[in-house]
Motif scaffolding. Structure first.
Motif, PDB file in Angstrom:
ATOM      1  N   GLU D 257      37.516  72.561  87.410  1.00  0.00           N
ATOM      2  CA  GLU D 257      37.414  71.854  86.130  1.00  0.00           C
ATOM      3  C   GLU D 257      38.773  71.188  85.846  1.00  0.00           C
ATOM      4  O   GLU D 257      39.794  71.560  86.445  1.00  0.00           O
ATOM      5  CB  GLU D 257      37.117  72.779  84.936  1.00  0.00           C
ATOM      6  CG  GLU D 257      36.423  74.055  85.239  1.00  0.00           C
ATOM      7  CD  GLU D 257      37.314  75.211  84.805  1.00  0.00           C
ATOM      8  OE1 GLU D 257      37.236  75.601  83.638  1.00  0.00           O
ATOM      9  OE2 GLU D 257      38.119  75.680  85.666  1.00  0.00           O
ATOM     10  N   PRO D 258      38.773  70.261  84.885  1.00  0.00           N
ATOM     11  CA  PRO D 258      39.980  69.458  84.643  1.00  0.00           C
ATOM     12  C   PRO D 258      41.241  70.289  84.413  1.00  0.00           C
ATOM     13  O   PRO D 258      42.295  69.985  84.979  1.00  0.00           O
ATOM     14  CB  PRO D 258      39.620  68.648  83.397  1.00  0.00           C
ATOM     15  CG  PRO D 258      38.141  68.563  83.409  1.00  0.00           C
ATOM     16  CD  PRO D 258      37.658  69.823  84.037  1.00  0.00           C
ATOM     17  N   SER D 260      42.147  73.318  85.395  1.00  0.00           N
ATOM     18  CA  SER D 260      42.657  73.905  86.626  1.00  0.00           C
ATOM     19  C   SER D 260      43.125  72.825  87.593  1.00  0.00           C
ATOM     20  O   SER D 260      44.129  72.988  88.305  1.00  0.00           O
ATOM     21  CB  SER D 260      41.583  74.761  87.300  1.00  0.00           C
ATOM     22  OG  SER D 260      41.111  75.744  86.408  1.00  0.00           O
ATOM     23  N   GLN D 317      41.407  64.766  83.630  1.00  0.00           N
ATOM     24  CA  GLN D 317      40.334  64.631  82.668  1.00  0.00           C
ATOM     25  C   GLN D 317      39.527  63.356  82.917  1.00  0.00           C
ATOM     26  O   GLN D 317      38.309  63.354  82.807  1.00  0.00           O
ATOM     27  CB  GLN D 317      40.938  64.577  81.268  1.00  0.00           C
ATOM     28  CG  GLN D 317      40.223  65.500  80.315  1.00  0.00           C
ATOM     29  CD  GLN D 317      40.805  65.366  78.931  1.00  0.00           C
ATOM     30  OE1 GLN D 317      41.942  64.907  78.782  1.00  0.00           O
ATOM     31  NE2 GLN D 317      40.050  65.756  77.941  1.00  0.00           N
ATOM     32  N   LEU D 320      37.637  64.084  86.396  1.00  0.00           N
ATOM     33  CA  LEU D 320      36.734  65.234  86.515  1.00  0.00           C
ATOM     34  C   LEU D 320      36.143  65.674  85.190  1.00  0.00           C
ATOM     35  O   LEU D 320      35.309  66.574  85.153  1.00  0.00           O
ATOM     36  CB  LEU D 320      37.476  66.426  87.132  1.00  0.00           C
ATOM     37  CG  LEU D 320      38.337  66.157  88.376  1.00  0.00           C
ATOM     38  CD1 LEU D 320      39.194  67.360  88.696  1.00  0.00           C
ATOM     39  CD2 LEU D 320      37.443  65.828  89.558  1.00  0.00           C
ATOM     40  N   GLY D 321      36.590  65.093  84.080  1.00  0.00           N
ATOM     41  CA  GLY D 321      36.230  65.619  82.756  1.00  0.00           C
ATOM     42  C   GLY D 321      34.794  65.281  82.352  1.00  0.00           C
ATOM     43  O   GLY D 321      34.113  64.494  82.984  1.00  0.00           O
TER      44      GLY D 321
END
Ligand SMILES: Nc1ncnc2c1ncn2[C@@H]1O[C@H](COP(=O)(O)O)[C@@H](O)[C@H]1O
Ligand SMILES: Nc1ncnc2c1ncn2[C@@H]1O[C@H](COP(=O)(O)O)[C@@H](O)[C@H]1O
Ligand SMILES: Nc1ncnc2c1ncn2[C@@H]1O[C@H](COP(=O)(O)O)[C@@H](O)[C@H]1O
Ligand code: NA
Ligand code: NA
Ligand code: NA
Lengths: 111, 321, 321, 321, 111, 111
Positions: D257-258, D260, D317, D320-321
């Motif tokens: 996720e963003p 990490s 973000q 990948l957000g």
């Protein structure tokens, strides 16, 4: 430059007795000394290292004093009388100093 | 909680785990190390905090109970060295002076063990009386005089009056009693003013400190455990149990509640590794410092921290609860 | 609260009691000592915290009031050395250079005294304006130049330009102003982010620091108070009162509220024992450092902490409240 | 938040402002300095706290995701030195051994940059998985072996087995993994016990530490930036971007996720200035330590702290957000 | 092993002037020096001890420099010119060094 | 007082290799040494200062050992073999010691 011969006494001594050593030097009227902390070392009693320690036992301090050659034997005798049973070593070397008046033996230092 | 639960709860508490981390790190020769100045600073903080809290709780304590506990502590501190000395002389070939020096360590106390036990008691809901801090302070010095007597030393030698002064105004005694008095004087109101520093972050700081103690204990062990006779080594394991058992008896006699009794047991069981080693270097320089220090710091301290403390709490609760 | 209540409340607050503990411990020659590195680290923390909080409160302060207070502070710092110098020359046989060096200490400030006074004010509910931090920073250096002038020294000697730079970028000035600016820039939001560290534990850390200051002051006193002429010694008691009285007048003139006025009085009354002694060793090496240091650290600092601060708050409230 | 807002929020957060204060203070040659022992003590605290928190959050993390992230980290650490080395050899006239030493720094990580990024992420509400701490630990050492290979060094030389041990039991790795394991073992309950110390005051302590890092970075810059070839100097600016970009690709591949992902990017972008410099002095003593240290501490560290971190969060973000 | 005679100058000096001393040595092109912190001592100005102090005044630092005998007088003159009014002492002794090339006098050190 | 001539070896060495140096001295059976921390200095590699540093790279340690003159060459050779590529300096001077039995060369020190 005008220099005078003096003796440099270097004492490596366990920390718990450093105050006693200072008292001896003060009583003998040694004109001055400087104490430097050691952080690690080895001798007959094994290796030691200060990191993280909270007790003073097992650490060494290095004290050096520049004295007149005429005072040397007196002073060594005094030091040995008090410290002979403690952990540590003593060595003496020749040094030249420039300002001689800095090293007159005084009667008794303030405490 | 029964003994097993107590032991388990103790073992998975962050302070003990950080201690074990330090121990393991030292044994695998990691170069992890906390600077000496920081370690000393933290130990001053811990002593201040425990003293202050004890004092602040004095309002709730009957003074007679406090006085009796202090006397019990002094008796333990003065008497335990005789047991330790004779046990060592009987079982090992240690010279008289070394046995006497070790014995002085076991009569006196480890303030960090006391702090860890107080914290564990609080976490278990078994709080102790505030005056136990004064008991701890009272127990530091008497053992030193017993140790000197056992070594056949008169007070005149090795410093005499100066030494008595040095011991009585020893830094941790002065700080502990001083902070205790301040806590007592300022009471609830004072405690509220400094709660975030002396209260809230206390356990976290203890974690950091026990990490360091683990490192120190582990390095001490690695360096010199192999050189100790095993009969001396086991002294570091059974002597705490003897001390704790006698303390439990005394606690029952003077009517301490379980929480305070467990702390008295911990004090009796713990061995000094700051005040007494320094005093012995001055008064009994012929005693080999590495033997007594390895024993108290490398054997008894970890034993008490990991196994002893839950055991003492369980025993106190079983006998007095 | 009247003066007596204020004094009593101050005297039984934990920070002052820990200071007295340190003082007593040093006087009975206890070996209690906080490592130098830890003491320096804590003093950096305290300066950062007080600077930051002052800055964060600047939103609430009118800038004109701040500017006037800063000017008042600079005037005090520059002028007080002249009074101190003349008083010393009139009453004692101190050489000119020593009197000038001492005078510079009394014009400048003790940041720890300021911090203790801020904390005491907060505990009494007499908060001060955030800009008082900037006043403290502004008062450090001017006194040094007055001191040099009084010693008959030109700026060229003893370092000159380098020295002005050294004084202006002195570590506590840089840190105080820097933290103040950061607090100002981040405001309420920034303060919330760091409140637990810079706010909640502040008073507890201050206790630890004042314990150390007590030890240092006590050791200083023990070492050299006996050697001071009594006429010099009393200077350390009346000079703070003179400074505070003049500051009270200035505070009335520029319309400070009581909380801020008490801090201005404290600043005027306090004497430097960090920045000025170092500057004097560079600029006036013939001055005997032990005289001025004993006076500011061993006499004036304890006097202000224990008696001065409640007195200044009472006077400010009485005159301006 | 878009990139600009992120950058602005980062720039006016107290930790970054204190870093800039330190940087400026060093550049104007202020004598402000935090004692070495205190700086080391704080860095131990920060590593303990971040490790513990990461471990305590592991309950919420799927182990497969953790394993994949760790593998990704190891790959990055081992591979990035090859890119760094070739870029340096292509663009500058640095000797092979110096280029290899620098390359090892860029494969490895700066734990302080990681801590600052975690804190920034938390402040933005973009929390990362607890296992990112394990990824950080895993990335410290592999780059060292790549660096030695690039220098044409066999493992036998310069210490061999001893060195592998020294690197694996390196203090920050031991502490990070140990605290992580303790946090994992004690979970929520353990975290609650130490939250005030390891949680509440964390950001404030970070401010103090970054002030010190600013001072160190600034002094390093002042001392030796002028001596660096500019082609080497810019390596400290573009190499983080290359590392972060590759890390972003890997993060997308393994589905981070963003929050990490931004930390993985930060790790890749950061350069070591503790573990690797020491290892290089032992293994590649011919390499000039001042070049690599100036680059990682004086150029890349400030760049990441001030510009890199908000950029990596924005990119993560966005992608990948 | 081939050794060369050098002079070891040891200066105990109050901390506030250590930066000034470094500047003098740098200007003289002295090839190197090392500074070690002292923690306690005594001299004509009395006893001192670092514990708990927060100010640098009243502490001593020990600086030693190994220099070529030919540079000695020049260097002492420079040191005394600047530091004569400060608190501290200077002594000189003979030492042998192995790698001689380490001690060439340089024109001016970087700052 | 009866004294004996010894040699005092003083090594200024970068901190990351101090453990390696200790190992060499232990292997050579050098009877003892003491380590003192330096806080600042200058040499061919530039100026350094410890304040605020958190890494050991770039700091120097001072190790001194008092050894028998007969051991000197052996020991210097060993030290140079291991440390020749590291940053640091070595010097040797004459000292007198009082308790000679303190400095017998031992076979191998404990670790
Ligand atoms: N030959 C030596 N040279 C330098 N320091 C020594 C020497 N022998 C002993 N020391 C120091 O003195 C301490 C005590 O020595 P020992 O009593 O031999 O264990 C050691 O831990 C070293 O720090
Ligand atoms: N004879 C000496 N031997 C060693 N150190 C000395 C000696 N005299 C003075 N010092 C050191 O230099 C400092 C200042 O000396 P003084 O100016 O005599 O007070 C003292 O506090 C000692 O640390
Ligand atoms: N001539 C010298 N006298 C005393 N210390 C020195 C000397 N030369 C070098 N050093 C110390 O050894 C360190 C490394 O020296 P260098 O390799 O010349 O940079 C310096 O930073 C000093 O601390
Ligand atoms: Na006991
Ligand atoms: Na003032
Ligand atoms: Na990296």
């Amino acid at each position: 430059m005008q220099t005078t011969l003096k003796k440099r006494i270097e004492i490596v001594i366990e920390a718990p007795v450093i105050d006693r050593l200072r008292r001896v030097l003060d009583d003998k009227g040694v004109s001055g000394y400087t104490i430097v902390p050691a952080v690690a070392g080895r001798g007959k009693h094994g290796r030691w290292n200060r990191e993280g320690e909270i007790s003073d036992t097992g650490r060494m301090m290095v004290l050096f004093a520049i004295v007149d050659p005429s005072e040397l034997d007196d002073m060594l005798a005094a030091v040995y009388a008090v410290l002979s049973r403690q952990i540590g070593i003593v060595s003496v070397s020749d040094v030249q100093v420039v300002r001689d008046e800095h090293f007159r033996r005084t009667r008794r230092a303030d405490t | 909680m029964d003994l097993f639960d107590l032991a388990a709860a103790n073992l998975i508490s962050p302070p003990i785990l950080f201690f074990l981390l330090g121990l393991v790190a030292a044994l695998v020769r990691s170069d992890l190390a906390i600077p000496e100045a920081v370690a000393k600073g933290i130990s001053i903080y811990l002593v201040m905090a425990i003293g202050f809290k004890g004092g602040a709780e004095m309002a709730a304590s009957p003074l007679v109970a406090a006085a009796m506990a202090i006397v019990a502590g002094i008796v333990l501190s003065a008497a335990l060295p005789f047991i330790s000395f004779n046990a060592l002389r009987l079982t090992s070939r240690l010279p008289r002076v070394d046995a006497a020096a070790i014995a002085a360590h076991y009569g006196s106390i480890s303030i960090v063990t006391f702090i860890a036990a107080s914290d564990a008691g609080m976490a278990m809901g078994l709080a102790a009386a505030g005056f136990m801090v004064a008991v701890a302070a009272a127990m530091e010095a008497p053992a030193i005089f017993s140790g000197l007597a056992l070594a056949g030393r008169r007070e005149g030698e090795g410093g005499g009056g100066t030494m008595i002064r040095e011991i009585a105004f020893n830094d941790s005694i002065v700080l502990l009693i001083g902070a205790f008095a301040i806590g007592w004087a300022t009471g609830e109101r004072g405690m509220t003013m400094v709660q975030p520093f002396f209260g809230d972050i206390f356990r976290g700081v203890l974690c950091l400190f026990l990490l360091d103690m683990g490192l120190v204990a582990g390095r001490g062990l690695r360096r010199s455990a192999g050189k100790l006779e095993w009969r001396v080594l086991v002294h570091g394991l059974y002597m705490p149990l003897i001390g704790a058992a006698i303390a439990l008896g005394l606690a029952a006699l003077i009517g301490l509640e379980p929480g305070s009794a467990a702390l008295l047991m911990t004090l009796a069981a713990s061995a000094s590794y700051i005040a007494v080693p320094a005093a012995m270097r001055l008064a009994l320089p012929e005693a080999d410092p590495s033997v007594s220090l390895t024993l108290s710091l490398g054997i008894t301290f970890p034993f008490n921290l990991v196994f002893g403390i839950p055991l003492y709490f369980a025993a106190a609760q079983w006998a007095l609860g």
